[in-house]
Design a protein around this motif. Structure first.
Motif, PDB file in Angstrom:
ATOM      1  N   SER A 309     -44.565 122.044  79.414  1.00  0.00           N
ATOM      2  CA  SER A 309     -45.036 122.668  78.533  1.00  0.00           C
ATOM      3  C   SER A 309     -44.752 122.981  77.597  1.00  0.00           C
ATOM      4  O   SER A 309     -43.879 123.546  76.629  1.00  0.00           O
ATOM      5  N   SER A 310     -46.290 122.591  76.562  1.00  0.00           N
ATOM      6  CA  SER A 310     -45.532 122.573  74.394  1.00  0.00           C
ATOM      7  C   SER A 310     -47.432 122.081  74.911  1.00  0.00           C
ATOM      8  O   SER A 310     -47.574 121.708  73.984  1.00  0.00           O
ATOM      9  N   ALA A 311     -47.647 123.801  74.423  1.00  0.00           N
ATOM     10  CA  ALA A 311     -49.458 124.007  73.968  1.00  0.00           C
ATOM     11  C   ALA A 311     -49.649 123.484  72.860  1.00  0.00           C
ATOM     12  O   ALA A 311     -50.666 122.749  72.119  1.00  0.00           O
ATOM     13  N   ARG A 312     -48.548 123.844  71.650  1.00  0.00           N
ATOM     14  CA  ARG A 312     -48.388 123.208  70.137  1.00  0.00           C
ATOM     15  C   ARG A 312     -48.755 120.830  70.607  1.00  0.00           C
ATOM     16  O   ARG A 312     -49.219 120.735  69.317  1.00  0.00           O
ATOM     17  N   SER A 313     -47.727 120.942  71.412  1.00  0.00           N
ATOM     18  CA  SER A 313     -48.258 119.331  71.279  1.00  0.00           C
ATOM     19  C   SER A 313     -49.712 118.579  71.950  1.00  0.00           C
ATOM     20  O   SER A 313     -49.816 117.749  71.683  1.00  0.00           O
ATOM     21  N   VAL A 314     -49.479 119.745  72.757  1.00  0.00           N
ATOM     22  CA  VAL A 314     -51.268 119.422  73.191  1.00  0.00           C
ATOM     23  C   VAL A 314     -52.237 119.683  72.807  1.00  0.00           C
ATOM     24  O   VAL A 314     -53.083 118.734  72.124  1.00  0.00           O
ATOM     25  N   ALA A 315     -52.554 120.205  71.856  1.00  0.00           N
ATOM     26  CA  ALA A 315     -52.870 120.511  70.463  1.00  0.00           C
ATOM     27  C   ALA A 315     -52.985 119.642  69.334  1.00  0.00           C
ATOM     28  O   ALA A 315     -53.658 119.122  68.766  1.00  0.00           O
ATOM     29  N   LEU A 316     -51.606 118.554  69.612  1.00  0.00           N
ATOM     30  CA  LEU A 316     -51.767 117.921  68.348  1.00  0.00           C
ATOM     31  C   LEU A 316     -51.858 116.557  68.898  1.00  0.00           C
ATOM     32  O   LEU A 316     -53.303 115.215  68.099  1.00  0.00           O
ATOM     33  N   LEU A 317     -52.168 116.328  70.306  1.00  0.00           N
ATOM     34  CA  LEU A 317     -52.841 115.262  70.921  1.00  0.00           C
ATOM     35  C   LEU A 317     -54.799 115.543  70.886  1.00  0.00           C
ATOM     36  O   LEU A 317     -55.417 114.731  71.289  1.00  0.00           O
ATOM     37  N   ARG A 318     -54.634 117.006  70.838  1.00  0.00           N
ATOM     38  CA  ARG A 318     -56.190 116.942  70.804  1.00  0.00           C
ATOM     39  C   ARG A 318     -56.542 116.878  69.378  1.00  0.00           C
ATOM     40  O   ARG A 318     -57.994 115.971  69.099  1.00  0.00           O
ATOM     41  N   ARG A 319     -55.995 117.060  68.256  1.00  0.00           N
ATOM     42  CA  ARG A 319     -55.608 117.074  66.788  1.00  0.00           C
ATOM     43  C   ARG A 319     -56.500 114.711  66.911  1.00  0.00           C
ATOM     44  O   ARG A 319     -57.180 114.549  66.368  1.00  0.00           O
ATOM     45  N   LEU A 320     -55.616 114.037  67.473  1.00  0.00           N
ATOM     46  CA  LEU A 320     -55.847 112.910  67.595  1.00  0.00           C
ATOM     47  C   LEU A 320     -56.916 112.674  68.151  1.00  0.00           C
ATOM     48  O   LEU A 320     -57.337 111.535  67.762  1.00  0.00           O
TER      49      LEU A 320
END
Length: 347
Positions: A309-320
């Motif tokens: 569970s890592s919302a900030r990592s998900v946000a980075l992937l959304r940025r990608l």
């Protein structure tokens, strides 16, 4: 104890003043004759230390999925401090355990984009580390506070907190000082200060190669070249955005430093760090113009999501996803990845 209600994040003196105050006030003598909770025995202290270590391992493996467990352990230790009887040595061990639990809870809140709540937890951890007379633990908390400020784009706060962390770490084992130096480099990255960034990188490498003269605390056992390289690599990606004339060189170095952590084996710790830095590596590959590597690395990171569970990592992937969208017209692999990224959970 902080709660999950909405807490507004603060900046400036409201954040940095408590940090400096914790450094320049003497640690209190913690002793209690309260009888409601009974005496705190050495076996109980050992059990608490093991629970704290378990909470940190859960965070490394699962990210914020174990938040409720950590909160429950924090409440239990805080209750002992209020109601049990103990001498100064036992009181400081309890305070150190409380500080580590609060630090873990703070990072979980930060990773869930609950910045105000994360600050509350970090400040709680800082007070507890001060009460425990543990400058290394206080330095770790301050460095995380600096990283949070850097991630939010508040360079001045990040630099102040990094300076406080380095002062607190001055007498700690070399590996702890190396960790603080690596985390401090992120403050220089967001400030666009390449010279200071390189200096902290050199300090990190020198300290990692220094023979320790005191034992490394248990909470710091994860510190190694791979993790600190990954932190530095993250900073290089930020610097590449700040200093476009050196973009290619900085991204090339970032790719080298992020690679080992991003390619951590699926069953090896720390999976949350592997997910996060894998997302950063994918961003670095794309910024460097290598679509194939960006896609492959993003897919590797995506495979970790079911267990982490890592919302900030998900946000980075959304940025990608947003960065790669223009390339979808000419690359079937990018189109397939974008379809996968569209199914990500909310950040």
């Amino acid at each position: 104890m902080p709660t999950r209600r909405t807490v507004i994040a603060v900046t400036g003196a409201a954040l940095t003043a408590p940090a400096w105050a914790a450094l320049h006030q003497p640690a209190p003598d913690i002793v209690s004759a309260a009888s409601e909770g009974g005496p705190v025995s050495p076996p109980l202290l050992d059990m608490i230390d093991n629970l704290v270590n378990h909470a940190q391992q859960l965070d490394d493996h699962q990210g914020g999925a174990a938040r409720d467990f950590v909160h429950d352990q924090f409440t239990a230790v805080a209750r002992l401090l209020r109601r049990a009887s103990y001498d100064t040595a036992a009181g400081r061990r309890l305070a150190a355990a409380l500080a580590q639990l609060a630090q873990t809870a703070g990072f979980m809140a930060f990773d869930a984009y609950e910045d105000g709540l994360a600050q509350r937890w970090y400040l709680t951890a800082l007070r507890a580390a001060h009460a425990a007379a543990d400058p290394g633990l206080a330095a770790s908390v301050l460095a995380l506070m600096s990283n949070q400020a850097a991630d939010r784009g508040h360079a001045l706060d990040a630099l102040q907190l990094a300076a406080a962390a380095q002062e607190s770490a001055a007498t700690t084992p070399p590996a702890v000082r190396a960790l603080v130096a690596a985390r401090s480099s992120l403050a220089h990255a967001v400030a666009g200060d390449l010279t200071s960034f390189h200096r902290t990188r050199e300090d990190t490498l020198t300290l990692l190669d220094t023979t320790p003269d005191t034992p490394l605390p248990r909470w710091a056992s994860y510190i190694d070249h791979v993790e600190l390289d990954a932190i530095t690599g993250r900073g290089l990606v930020v610097l590449a955005e700040q200093i476009p004339q050196q973009r290619r060189r900085l991204l090339c170095h970032a790719e080298q430093l992020l690679h080992a952590r991003a390619h951590t084996e699926p069953n090896d710790p720390p999976q949350r760090s592997a997910l996060r830095h894998g997302a950063w590596l994918s961003l670095a590959h794309h910024a460097a113009g290598d679509l194939d590597l960006a896609v492959d690395t993003a897919r590797l990171a995506l495979r970790r999501l079911p267990a982490v569970s890592s919302a900030r990592s998900v946000a980075l992937l959304r940025r990608l996803h947003d960065d790669l969208t223009p390339a979808s017209a000419r690359s079937p692999a990018v189109r397939d990845l974008l379809n996968e990224l569209r199914t990500l959970p909310p950040a």
